[in-house]
Design an enzyme around this catalytic site. Sequence first.
Site, mmCIF file in Angstrom:
data_model
loop_
_atom_site.group_PDB
_atom_site.id
_atom_site.type_symbol
_atom_site.label_atom_id
_atom_site.label_comp_id
_atom_site.label_asym_id
_atom_site.label_seq_id
_atom_site.Cartn_x
_atom_site.Cartn_y
_atom_site.Cartn_z
ATOM 1 N N LYS A 22 0.851 -1.189 0.000
ATOM 2 C CA LYS A 22 0.000 0.000 0.000
ATOM 3 C C LYS A 22 0.887 1.239 0.000
ATOM 4 O O LYS A 22 1.387 1.670 1.033
ATOM 5 C CB LYS A 22 -0.923 0.040 1.223
ATOM 6 C CG LYS A 22 -1.979 1.150 1.133
ATOM 7 C CD LYS A 22 -2.568 1.507 2.462
ATOM 8 C CE LYS A 22 -1.693 2.456 3.240
ATOM 9 N NZ LYS A 22 -1.514 3.783 2.556
ATOM 10 N N CYS A 73 13.618 10.886 6.886
ATOM 11 C CA CYS A 73 13.789 10.511 8.289
ATOM 12 C C CYS A 73 15.248 10.578 8.700
ATOM 13 O O CYS A 73 15.558 10.671 9.895
ATOM 14 C CB CYS A 73 13.227 9.111 8.530
ATOM 15 S SG CYS A 73 13.929 7.853 7.454
ATOM 16 N N GLY A 120 7.081 5.103 8.391
ATOM 17 C CA GLY A 120 6.248 6.281 8.598
ATOM 18 C C GLY A 120 6.436 6.829 9.997
ATOM 19 O O GLY A 120 7.477 6.624 10.632
ATOM 20 N N SER A 121 5.417 7.491 10.490
ATOM 21 C CA SER A 121 5.529 8.158 11.786
ATOM 22 C C SER A 121 5.511 7.151 12.935
ATOM 23 O O SER A 121 4.946 6.062 12.828
ATOM 24 C CB SER A 121 4.385 9.148 11.961
ATOM 25 O OG SER A 121 3.157 8.478 12.175
ATOM 26 N N GLU A 139 10.218 1.195 10.509
ATOM 27 C CA GLU A 139 11.194 2.268 10.317
ATOM 28 C C GLU A 139 10.423 3.555 10.547
ATOM 29 O O GLU A 139 9.638 3.986 9.701
ATOM 30 C CB GLU A 139 11.805 2.188 8.920
ATOM 31 C CG GLU A 139 13.115 2.949 8.797
ATOM 32 C CD GLU A 139 12.909 4.382 8.383
ATOM 33 O OE1 GLU A 139 12.997 5.262 9.279
ATOM 34 O OE2 GLU A 139 12.680 4.627 7.204
ATOM 35 N N GLU A 163 10.395 16.391 14.657
ATOM 36 C CA GLU A 163 10.956 16.206 13.316
ATOM 37 C C GLU A 163 10.310 17.214 12.387
ATOM 38 O O GLU A 163 9.098 17.221 12.202
ATOM 39 C CB GLU A 163 10.674 14.778 12.860
ATOM 40 C CG GLU A 163 11.420 14.344 11.621
ATOM 41 C CD GLU A 163 11.218 12.857 11.334
ATOM 42 O OE1 GLU A 163 12.038 12.286 10.610
ATOM 43 O OE2 GLU A 163 10.221 12.284 11.823
#
Length: 490
Positions: A184, A294, A238-239, A260, A391
């Site tokens: 996805k 990131c 992602g977050s 990650e 971030e």
Amino acid sequence: MSTISESELLAQIPSQLFINGKWLDATAGKTVDVQDPATGAVIKTIADASPADGMKALDAAVAAQDAWAATAPRVRAEILRKAFERVIELKNEFALLMTLEMGKPLAESLGEVAYGAEFLRWFSEEAVRINGRYGINPEGTGRTIVTQMPVGPSYMITPWNFPLAMATRKIAPALAAGCTVVVKPATLTPLTTLFFAKILQEVGLPDGVVNVFTTTSTAAVSDPIILDQRLRKLSFTGSTGVGQSLMKLATENMLRTSMELGGNAPFVVFEDADLDKAVDGVMLAKFRNIGQACTAANRIIVHESVAEEFAARVTERVKAMKVGRGTEEGVTIGPLIDEKAVAKASELVADAVAKGATVATGGHAIAGAGTFYEPTVLTGVTPGANILTEEIFGPVLSITTFATEEEGIRIANDTEYGLIGYVFTEDLKRGQRLIEKLQTGMMGLNVGVISNASAPFGGVKMSGIGREGGAEGIHEYLSTKYTMTPNPFA
């Protein structure tokens, strides 16, 4: 560069769901628009999957799993190798597509094609090196056989910021290990992954081994897949907040997980650093991908004795950066991904300034079409500024200072995250100390870019679990099986 026009390229990109080797419309007939962040214009309208479509994709992956796991490693390797070669052949098309849907300058998009394709080549070579072992047990009463088996059907959720590399970094090791996948991609940048699925089909990947859908109903579509007992692996980039929620779901069926997640990378410049190297390094570590990575340097921590000179050199370089649409010649800073990203950058800069920081250059959103923010340098950032803990995901470089090595390390480690850190020093022993003392999964020592397909990518603390890339990457998709047999001489 390729002479293909934007319209010609976009006409070649699939707009449907890729399930069981077929391109299908969404069951409910829903669609979603993909926009160019540099202009706000819709560049493609694609299928928007429903929960039923998600289950079709999982059904296809489950049905194809046994046959793919039984496929000879060399055959799996050759398909990945052909995919690598085809992506390289189409590097200009992939680069232009990424620039259109994500916004990064073409030169950076070409760099991502090279990086992303390398995962296909690397794991094509790893596919034939999945090893086990055979030995005599200590008592001599039997023989131990240890084998590595494919984990099974895997669900992969990829982010918007590296549309090709994040797909290949997950798909390639899974296929090499013998796992089928459902992917996805982010709805903000799905076109590159759909184009890559088309390439996999062209090079002979069997139906059902890779399935791709996009959806705006993420939880409604993803949750049933994750909770289905047939799924055996979840990989997410992602977050941290979303990763935590997904991990909670994954515990229902004890899924293997790779996460990650967020980062808050320190970039530490010591008094003995080569400032030319450090400035070059921070420009790469901060502004690559418009700061939307990131791995981006989020906190520039500079020894007080060189902070003024370092800031002056960096500011001069940042002032020279050209902002614009990534397809334009000489552009080094493209748009941020959306209005939310611009608002967040503005908010963090305003907060830092209110708490004592000085804007050396930039500091504002750019009016007009597209989601642009000026490349910015903040000096004198003080403890308590939100930019030191959040971030930013934008082209904002914030400088704070330290006095001693111990203080620099303390500031660098003062975060819940631990993905990557950068250290610039000409003292070899200090560099070695920082390798052991910096609480991160990765470190750049006198370099500003470290990502490489042959190396394990991942973090510690709230930056996630598991590794992608390197020899370690394929083991995320393998399960260790131990068998005891009798002593054949007894």
